[in-house]
Scaffold this active site. Structure first.
Site, PDB file in Angstrom:
ATOM      1  N   SER A 109       0.714  -1.191   0.074  1.00 58.79           N
ATOM      2  CA  SER A 109      -0.105  -0.281   0.095  1.00 58.79           C
ATOM      3  C   SER A 109       0.799   1.416   0.027  1.00 58.79           C
ATOM      4  O   SER A 109       2.035   1.289   0.604  1.00 58.79           O
ATOM      5  CB  SER A 109      -0.916   0.040   1.209  1.00 58.79           C
ATOM      6  OG  SER A 109      -1.568   1.242   1.204  1.00 58.79           O
ATOM      7  N   TYR A 126      -2.077   5.356  -4.041  1.00 61.81           N
ATOM      8  CA  TYR A 126      -3.442   6.144  -3.953  1.00 61.81           C
ATOM      9  C   TYR A 126      -3.061   7.587  -4.690  1.00 61.81           C
ATOM     10  O   TYR A 126      -1.916   7.999  -4.530  1.00 61.81           O
ATOM     11  CB  TYR A 126      -3.503   6.525  -2.294  1.00 61.81           C
ATOM     12  CG  TYR A 126      -4.326   5.326  -1.657  1.00 61.81           C
ATOM     13  CD1 TYR A 126      -5.823   5.160  -2.083  1.00 61.81           C
ATOM     14  CD2 TYR A 126      -3.886   4.800  -0.590  1.00 61.81           C
ATOM     15  CE1 TYR A 126      -6.689   4.079  -1.310  1.00 61.81           C
ATOM     16  CE2 TYR A 126      -4.568   3.853   0.171  1.00 61.81           C
ATOM     17  CZ  TYR A 126      -6.003   3.661  -0.360  1.00 61.81           C
ATOM     18  OH  TYR A 126      -6.615   2.586   0.500  1.00 61.81           O
ATOM     19  N   THR A 149      -5.817   2.524  -6.765  1.00 62.98           N
ATOM     20  CA  THR A 149      -6.954   2.615  -6.226  1.00 62.98           C
ATOM     21  C   THR A 149      -7.780   3.624  -6.604  1.00 62.98           C
ATOM     22  O   THR A 149      -7.498   4.737  -6.361  1.00 62.98           O
ATOM     23  CB  THR A 149      -7.000   2.374  -4.580  1.00 62.98           C
ATOM     24  OG1 THR A 149      -6.364   1.181  -4.419  1.00 62.98           O
ATOM     25  CG2 THR A 149      -8.221   2.194  -3.829  1.00 62.98           C
ATOM     26  N   LYS A 205      -8.311  -0.726  -9.298  1.00 65.17           N
ATOM     27  CA  LYS A 205      -8.895  -1.572  -8.126  1.00 65.17           C
ATOM     28  C   LYS A 205      -9.896  -0.527  -7.767  1.00 65.17           C
ATOM     29  O   LYS A 205      -9.924   0.734  -7.718  1.00 65.17           O
ATOM     30  CB  LYS A 205      -8.037  -1.606  -7.006  1.00 65.17           C
ATOM     31  CG  LYS A 205      -8.724  -2.328  -5.875  1.00 65.17           C
ATOM     32  CD  LYS A 205      -7.802  -2.617  -4.779  1.00 65.17           C
ATOM     33  CE  LYS A 205      -8.273  -3.350  -3.288  1.00 65.17           C
ATOM     34  NZ  LYS A 205      -8.921  -2.124  -2.657  1.00 65.17           N
ATOM     35  N   HIS A 226     -13.996  -1.958  -1.666  1.00 68.56           N
ATOM     36  CA  HIS A 226     -13.173  -1.847  -0.759  1.00 68.56           C
ATOM     37  C   HIS A 226     -13.572  -2.353   0.461  1.00 68.56           C
ATOM     38  O   HIS A 226     -13.422  -2.010   1.725  1.00 68.56           O
ATOM     39  CB  HIS A 226     -12.973  -0.360  -0.693  1.00 68.56           C
ATOM     40  CG  HIS A 226     -11.716   0.432  -0.369  1.00 68.56           C
ATOM     41  ND1 HIS A 226     -10.865   0.929  -1.251  1.00 68.56           N
ATOM     42  CD2 HIS A 226     -11.260   0.419   0.877  1.00 68.56           C
ATOM     43  CE1 HIS A 226      -9.773   1.346  -0.352  1.00 68.56           C
ATOM     44  NE2 HIS A 226      -9.728   0.950   0.819  1.00 68.56           N
TER      45      HIS A 226
END
Length: 367
Positions: free
Chosen positions: A114, A136, A162, A239, A263
């Protein structure tokens, strides 16, 4: 599975790791991991939708030693599974992301790191795991470019952007708990001080939500995705896709895979269960890109269900955090070994010699 000498005795199913984790985690950390947004309708829907998928097994198939290997966007894997991107894993265990990545390496499945990892991407990649980097979209475009350069420089095999977090969903458990990150857990991929807001606890407010609101860019657009596709040399996954029209547009933009995901029930509480819309997305992209399922997967039978619904593979999330909390790297290795055994049994019982053949199984919704 984990060596008993490690002091960790694995349970009989992935679901049982939840109780082990809850017993060792502070209540607010458990809620941070376990909770969803709003009334947690979408969270509950994920599990209910998968439970409603019945798979029609084929008989007299002569299968007794199936292969579980699969091809995923970043290459071959021992299972049609990748470890889902999950933030701040040092909340769960001091060894955090490197422990879970090392377990993924032992299982020969990709580990998705992440943006909000509590360990720098370079240290995660140094475990030798096949690492995908989850991005992100941040307000600072230069920082986005720097993260991409670091990920590719560290040898990441894919990038997963994402797209369903323009703002953080209203996670009421975190707000009620006034949840904030402890000092030893940081957003290690961000420059120093960029996560200060995540550590400032306020009654009735999620500090993590305040932090993400300050650093995430809410106006992510298709033009940004096209920039990312041109900027990224490795396979690109998107995603957070639920509407088949978005899946088609992503395929038009040249992505290598879409991840059907709500999510984990942590964003729009009115979103459908990921498994419920998976077949529509598979049909819409018509093999132009791979399709993975995220949200609600709890074991090998769920992997089989996803394959039978048309997915190329799945992302596995919360059960691996539970296992990490319960037993560190040994716990995570035990969970992934158990998943492999469950999938192998499911393939035999459904008459499938490999995951590709499971995609030809028929399903019934509702039993």
């Amino acid at each position: 599975m984990a060596d008993p000498a490690d002091g960790f005795v694995p349970p009989a199913s992935l679901a049982e790791f939840a109780a082990l984790a809850r017993a060792v985690l502070p209540a607010d950390v458990w809620d941070f991991v376990d909770g969803g947004s709003g009334t947690e309708t979408a969270l509950a829907a994920n599990r209910a939708a998968l439970d409603r998928v019945a798979v029609l097994p084929r008989m007299l198939a002569g299968v007794d030693d199936p292969s579980t290997e699969a091809t995923l966007p970043g290459g071959r894997a021992a299972l049609p599974v990748a470890v889902a991107p999950m933030a701040y894993q040092r909340l769960l265990h001091p060894d955090g992301e490197p422990a879970l990545a090392a377990a993924a390496r032992a299982a020969d499945v990709p580990y998705v790191a992440s943006t909000l990892s509590s360990t720098p991407i370079e240290e995660i990649a140094a475990t030798g795991a096949t690492v995908w980097f989850q991005l992100y979209w941040l307000r600072d475009r230069a920082l986005v470019a720097d993260l991409l350069d670091r990920a590719e420089g560290a040898g990441c095999a894919a990038v997963m952007v994402t797209v369903d977090v323009p703002v953080l969903g209203r996670r009421l458990r975190d707000a009620r708990n006034g949840f904030a990150l402890p000092p030893h857990v940081t957003a290690a991929n961000l420059p120093g001080g960029r996560d200060d807001l995540a550590h400032q606890g306020t009654p009735g407010v999620s500090a993590v939500a305040v932090h993400t609101g300050a650093v995430f860019a809410p106006a992510l657009s298709w033009a940004d995705l096209e920039w990312l596709r041109a900027r990224t040399r490795v396979p690109l996954l998107v995603k957070g896709i639920l509407d088949p029209r978005d899946a088609v547009r992503a395929a038009d933009a040249g992505v290598d895979a879409v991840v059907v995901s709500n999510h984990g029930g942590r964003q729009l509480d009115a979103a459908p269960a990921s498994a419920a819309v998976l077949p529509e997305v598979v049909a819409a992209v018509d093999q132009r890109c791979a399709v993975l399922l995220d949200s609600g997967v709890r074991g090998g039978v769920d992997v089989l269900r996803a394959l039978a619904l048309g997915a190329d593979g799945v992302l596995l999330g919360r059960p691996l955090l539970w296992a990490l909390a319960a037993g560190g790297r040994a716990g995570a290795e035990a969970a992934l070994a158990l998943l492999a055994a469950e999938l192998r049994d499911a393939l035999i019982l459904s008459g499938c010699p490999d995951p590709a053949s499971a995609r030809r199984l028929r399903t019934r919704i509702g039993g």
